[in-house]
Design a protein around this motif. Sequence first.
Motif, PDB file in Angstrom:
ATOM      1  N   LYS A 187       0.828  -1.202   0.000  1.00 44.11           N
ATOM      2  CA  LYS A 187       0.000   0.000   0.000  1.00 44.11           C
ATOM      3  C   LYS A 187       0.868   1.259   0.000  1.00 44.11           C
ATOM      4  O   LYS A 187       0.617   2.218  -0.754  1.00 44.11           O
ATOM      5  N   ARG A 188       1.907   1.274   0.832  1.00 45.84           N
ATOM      6  CA  ARG A 188       2.788   2.440   0.897  1.00 45.84           C
ATOM      7  C   ARG A 188       3.456   2.717  -0.444  1.00 45.84           C
ATOM      8  O   ARG A 188       3.599   3.864  -0.865  1.00 45.84           O
ATOM      9  N   LEU A 189       3.840   1.644  -1.127  1.00 51.71           N
ATOM     10  CA  LEU A 189       4.516   1.807  -2.406  1.00 51.71           C
ATOM     11  C   LEU A 189       3.558   2.282  -3.501  1.00 51.71           C
ATOM     12  O   LEU A 189       3.936   3.098  -4.349  1.00 51.71           O
ATOM     13  N   TYR A 190       2.306   1.798  -3.482  1.00 53.04           N
ATOM     14  CA  TYR A 190       1.309   2.294  -4.445  1.00 53.04           C
ATOM     15  C   TYR A 190       1.069   3.791  -4.230  1.00 53.04           C
ATOM     16  O   TYR A 190       0.987   4.569  -5.184  1.00 53.04           O
ATOM     17  N   LEU A 191       0.952   4.180  -2.954  1.00 47.59           N
ATOM     18  CA  LEU A 191       0.728   5.593  -2.645  1.00 47.59           C
ATOM     19  C   LEU A 191       1.927   6.454  -3.056  1.00 47.59           C
ATOM     20  O   LEU A 191       1.770   7.581  -3.536  1.00 47.59           O
ATOM     21  N   LYS A 192       3.107   5.904  -2.884  1.00 50.60           N
ATOM     22  CA  LYS A 192       4.312   6.616  -3.285  1.00 50.60           C
ATOM     23  C   LYS A 192       4.341   6.791  -4.805  1.00 50.60           C
ATOM     24  O   LYS A 192       4.720   7.854  -5.311  1.00 50.60           O
ATOM     25  N   ALA A 193       3.923   5.757  -5.543  1.00 51.15           N
ATOM     26  CA  ALA A 193       3.872   5.840  -7.009  1.00 51.15           C
ATOM     27  C   ALA A 193       2.862   6.894  -7.453  1.00 51.15           C
ATOM     28  O   ALA A 193       3.109   7.657  -8.396  1.00 51.15           O
ATOM     29  N   ILE A 194       1.718   6.946  -6.770  1.00 57.84           N
ATOM     30  CA  ILE A 194       0.690   7.952  -7.095  1.00 57.84           C
ATOM     31  C   ILE A 194       1.233   9.360  -6.853  1.00 57.84           C
ATOM     32  O   ILE A 194       1.012  10.273  -7.657  1.00 57.84           O
ATOM     33  N   LYS A 195       1.967   9.535  -5.782  1.00 59.53           N
ATOM     34  CA  LYS A 195       2.540  10.849  -5.485  1.00 59.53           C
ATOM     35  C   LYS A 195       3.557  11.250  -6.538  1.00 59.53           C
ATOM     36  O   LYS A 195       3.633  12.422  -6.933  1.00 59.53           O
ATOM     37  N   LYS A 196       4.342  10.272  -7.021  1.00 60.34           N
ATOM     38  CA  LYS A 196       5.358  10.569  -8.030  1.00 60.34           C
ATOM     39  C   LYS A 196       4.739  10.862  -9.389  1.00 60.34           C
ATOM     40  O   LYS A 196       5.222  11.709 -10.137  1.00 60.34           O
ATOM     41  N   ALA A 197       3.680  10.124  -9.752  1.00 61.10           N
ATOM     42  CA  ALA A 197       3.097  10.258 -11.092  1.00 61.10           C
ATOM     43  C   ALA A 197       1.577  10.146 -11.000  1.00 61.10           C
ATOM     44  O   ALA A 197       0.999   9.106 -11.333  1.00 61.10           O
ATOM     45  N   PRO A 198       0.904  11.195 -10.566  1.00 64.54           N
ATOM     46  CA  PRO A 198      -0.550  11.124 -10.355  1.00 64.54           C
ATOM     47  C   PRO A 198      -1.343  10.946 -11.653  1.00 64.54           C
ATOM     48  O   PRO A 198      -2.534  10.676 -11.602  1.00 64.54           O
ATOM     49  N   TYR A 199      -0.691  11.088 -12.807  1.00 67.52           N
ATOM     50  CA  TYR A 199      -1.373  10.926 -14.090  1.00 67.52           C
ATOM     51  C   TYR A 199      -1.467   9.474 -14.532  1.00 67.52           C
ATOM     52  O   TYR A 199      -2.090   9.171 -15.546  1.00 67.52           O
ATOM     53  N   LEU A 200      -0.837   8.543 -13.801  1.00 65.05           N
ATOM     54  CA  LEU A 200      -0.871   7.128 -14.167  1.00 65.05           C
ATOM     55  C   LEU A 200      -2.091   6.438 -13.565  1.00 65.05           C
ATOM     56  O   LEU A 200      -2.366   6.585 -12.374  1.00 65.05           O
ATOM     57  N   LEU A 201      -2.781   5.651 -14.371  1.00 65.79           N
ATOM     58  CA  LEU A 201      -3.981   4.951 -13.909  1.00 65.79           C
ATOM     59  C   LEU A 201      -3.654   3.748 -13.033  1.00 65.79           C
ATOM     60  O   LEU A 201      -4.330   3.492 -12.029  1.00 65.79           O
TER      61      LEU A 201
END
Length: 407
Positions: free
Chosen positions: A345-359
């Motif tokens: 979960k932490r890593l998914y959230l980190k990915a969203i923070k880095k690239a919020p345009y990715l689905l």
Amino acid sequence: MDLNFDLMRNSYLSCLFKLCIISLLSSLLFSISGCSQKAIKINKVVSVDLLPPDNDKSLPNLPLSESNIFSLSKSQEDHFLTYLARYKANEIGSNEAIKKYLEEELPRFDYDLFTYSAEKTYALRKGNCMSLGILTTALAKLANVDFSFRLMLSNPVYDDAGGIITSARHVKTLLFESAKDTEEGESVSPPPLIGFRDAIVVDYFATREAFNGLYIGYNDFLSLYYQNAASEALQLGEVEVAYNYAYKGYQVEPKSLSGLNILAVISNKMGFKKQAENIYRAVITFDNTNYIALKNYSILLKQQHRWREYKVLQQRYISANDPNPFLLIAEAKEAEANERYELSKRLYLKAIKKAPYLLEPYVLLSKLNDKLQRESQQNYHLYDALKWIDNPEDRLTIKEMLYTNLK
């Protein structure tokens, strides 16, 4: 796409940046160009005993020599020099003449993933930013114009296709006024900081979001050419050719972090396991938070079933702050498969923070919350995704998920 040119006064930036076009191939990463706030090079040559490449003449696409990379055909040279003489007769500076020549000869310069020599770029009228830089440099050499290169910093746009992850950034070429173009007695010797000189900038697909990064030298740029060529050969499955190019890049600039990393990746592919390990250890010695080296070294340890060392390095690269969201997504998937749900979960959230345009990270996080029966969290980030994602198909996917979840 039209070629963009700009005349500007450049100011020096004191911070350093690390090259990082990042590619993932069979879970191995290598960096080629681009930027994050780290040193582009280490401060000394890494001394590693390297196995020489096989220079078998039957191998296709052996590394071009430096002269061949920046050379033009006789007809191309003659055409440019005739043009240059006409403009200089009208008291137009050589750097300005190069700009006008490129505008007229390449009014539409098409994007291409591959890195070409100057002659091929001119003939094809296409290439990547390195290709355009190489052609511009070839013209500058013919015109005796001083030149330099500068990395552009922007929010990187990542793509993932066919198991290869790329993070694209670009380089622009700066053309300076030459001594012969100034009035008699006027000095144009470069000051200690090249950024205080007036320059004409040849920029590839310039965007408003991009801003200036580090100036890089000629050897850095040449090394990047060989690294790009190694990457392209590796993606085509030409491992021996890739090793030739990576080895050449190391010879040109043995301090380059990106060059060392790609050399280690390809060494591992070639079966030179000890050599790959020695390179990774050397890089980590100078930069102990280098995500790419830590990750690749851990993969090598995993391949050799050295589990204790692998787990130590795994913790180090997970903690490292790498900007590539696809790497974070891959780590999150692995953590989820191993039932390490909170880490996932932490890593998914980190990915969203880095690239919020990715689905993808939004979808996977929603599914993870569904698996964990956390209904209150299942839709929260899907709603947030609608603020960032513009692609109609992706937005439809999000809305369908929300509709299904809310039934």
